[in-house]
Design a protein around this motif. Sequence first.
Motif, PDB file in Angstrom:
ATOM      1  N   HIS A  85      18.179 -26.428 -14.439  1.00  0.00           N
ATOM      2  CA  HIS A  85      19.039 -27.591 -14.163  1.00  0.00           C
ATOM      3  C   HIS A  85      18.321 -28.614 -13.285  1.00  0.00           C
ATOM      4  N   ALA A  86      17.011 -28.555 -13.196  1.00  0.00           N
ATOM      5  CA  ALA A  86      16.261 -29.502 -12.380  1.00  0.00           C
ATOM      6  C   ALA A  86      15.836 -30.699 -13.221  1.00  0.00           C
ATOM      7  N   PHE A  87      15.545 -31.810 -12.545  1.00  0.00           N
ATOM      8  CA  PHE A  87      15.059 -33.014 -13.214  1.00  0.00           C
ATOM      9  C   PHE A  87      14.044 -33.689 -12.310  1.00  0.00           C
ATOM     10  N   SER A  88      13.236 -34.534 -12.922  1.00  0.00           N
ATOM     11  CA  SER A  88      12.276 -35.339 -12.172  1.00  0.00           C
ATOM     12  C   SER A  88      12.060 -36.644 -12.928  1.00  0.00           C
ATOM     13  N   MET A  89      11.830 -37.703 -12.167  1.00  0.00           N
ATOM     14  CA  MET A  89      11.612 -39.033 -12.735  1.00  0.00           C
ATOM     15  C   MET A  89      10.390 -39.664 -12.081  1.00  0.00           C
ATOM     16  N   GLU A  90       9.585 -40.337 -12.907  1.00  0.00           N
ATOM     17  CA  GLU A  90       8.427 -41.058 -12.398  1.00  0.00           C
ATOM     18  C   GLU A  90       8.829 -42.521 -12.162  1.00  0.00           C
ATOM     19  N   LEU A  91       8.851 -42.941 -10.907  1.00  0.00           N
ATOM     20  CA  LEU A  91       9.255 -44.300 -10.536  1.00  0.00           C
ATOM     21  C   LEU A  91       8.023 -45.188 -10.414  1.00  0.00           C
ATOM     22  N   ASP A  92       8.111 -46.392 -10.961  1.00  0.00           N
ATOM     23  CA  ASP A  92       7.002 -47.331 -10.804  1.00  0.00           C
ATOM     24  C   ASP A  92       7.113 -48.031  -9.450  1.00  0.00           C
ATOM     25  N   ASP A  93       6.115 -48.847  -9.162  1.00  0.00           N
ATOM     26  CA  ASP A  93       6.073 -49.519  -7.858  1.00  0.00           C
ATOM     27  C   ASP A  93       7.263 -50.447  -7.659  1.00  0.00           C
ATOM     28  N   ARG A  94       7.743 -51.035  -8.743  1.00  0.00           N
ATOM     29  CA  ARG A  94       8.886 -51.940  -8.616  1.00  0.00           C
ATOM     30  C   ARG A  94      10.118 -51.187  -8.151  1.00  0.00           C
ATOM     31  N   LEU A  95      10.355 -50.011  -8.710  1.00  0.00           N
ATOM     32  CA  LEU A  95      11.519 -49.219  -8.307  1.00  0.00           C
ATOM     33  C   LEU A  95      11.352 -48.668  -6.897  1.00  0.00           C
ATOM     34  N   ILE A  96      10.110 -48.292  -6.551  1.00  0.00           N
ATOM     35  CA  ILE A  96       9.882 -47.805  -5.188  1.00  0.00           C
ATOM     36  C   ILE A  96      10.178 -48.907  -4.177  1.00  0.00           C
ATOM     37  N   ALA A  97       9.775 -50.129  -4.507  1.00  0.00           N
ATOM     38  CA  ALA A  97      10.022 -51.249  -3.580  1.00  0.00           C
ATOM     39  C   ALA A  97      11.510 -51.556  -3.458  1.00  0.00           C
ATOM     40  N   ALA A  98      12.268 -51.249  -4.507  1.00  0.00           N
ATOM     41  CA  ALA A  98      13.704 -51.551  -4.490  1.00  0.00           C
ATOM     42  C   ALA A  98      14.533 -50.303  -4.237  1.00  0.00           C
ATOM     43  N   ARG A  99      14.015 -49.340  -3.511  1.00  0.00           N
ATOM     44  CA  ARG A  99      14.704 -48.060  -3.344  1.00  0.00           C
ATOM     45  C   ARG A  99      16.059 -48.218  -2.676  1.00  0.00           C
ATOM     46  N   GLY A 100      16.251 -49.256  -1.869  1.00  0.00           N
ATOM     47  CA  GLY A 100      17.553 -49.463  -1.242  1.00  0.00           C
ATOM     48  C   GLY A 100      18.619 -49.900  -2.227  1.00  0.00           C
TER      49      GLY A 100
END
Length: 255
Positions: A85-100
Amino acid sequence: MTTATHQDNEVRLPRIDAPKPDPAKLNGRIDALDGNRLHGWIWDEARPDQPILVKLYCDGKLALEALADQSRIDLRRNGIGDGRHAFSMELDDRLIAARGRLSVVGVSPATGSELELRLPAADELAAEAAIAVPLARFFDKVEVLIALSRRAQLAQKELNEKLDRIAARLEENNAIAEATKAEAEAQSELVRRLGELDVFQLRFDGTLRGFDERLAAIRKEARAPLRQVTVILGFLSALAAAMSFVTLAVTLWGG
């Protein structure tokens, strides 16, 4: 003129509603943000065999999707279904910058129920990542070792079975070899006895030849009155020699 009117009676069957599915019991969390990879887990306790769809939104718009169907040994050990039941996602730099402005939502395919997974603060995720991610990797290696151990046990079992079959064949071949050896020894003994019998027969033939020659000479030298006695003695001697030959042959064959 009378007009008869018939009013059809409308038969109304009782309404049978389709059974409603059991409500979803979603439970999960985000474990860590390791570099650009987001880790977490989610499952439906009412449907443990059905993976949950995880959606990542940025400013309310869908950015990524993933199925929570990855296996983690720590989940299984903690009673989270079978651990898949685990998951993982690869976030790009744009998503990392918009983490809030990010939000993670799990959706049950069966009922459409949703559960928003809280995205912890950066320092909280960093602290959990320092512990959870190495621990998860450690448990993954342990699970691989367990699987390898099981395979080794199965391979050892198959090898033992093959060795048992080989040992059985060797025993069978040894029994055949021993029987062949015994038969060869018996044939060799028979050949040896036949050779001895041939030698005895040759010697016996020589003896009879010498006896015939002596008997012929005696006949020539003997007087007429003694001729009959000489013939009788010769016959008895030949009979005794034949009996000796038969006795020896029976002894050789019976021994």
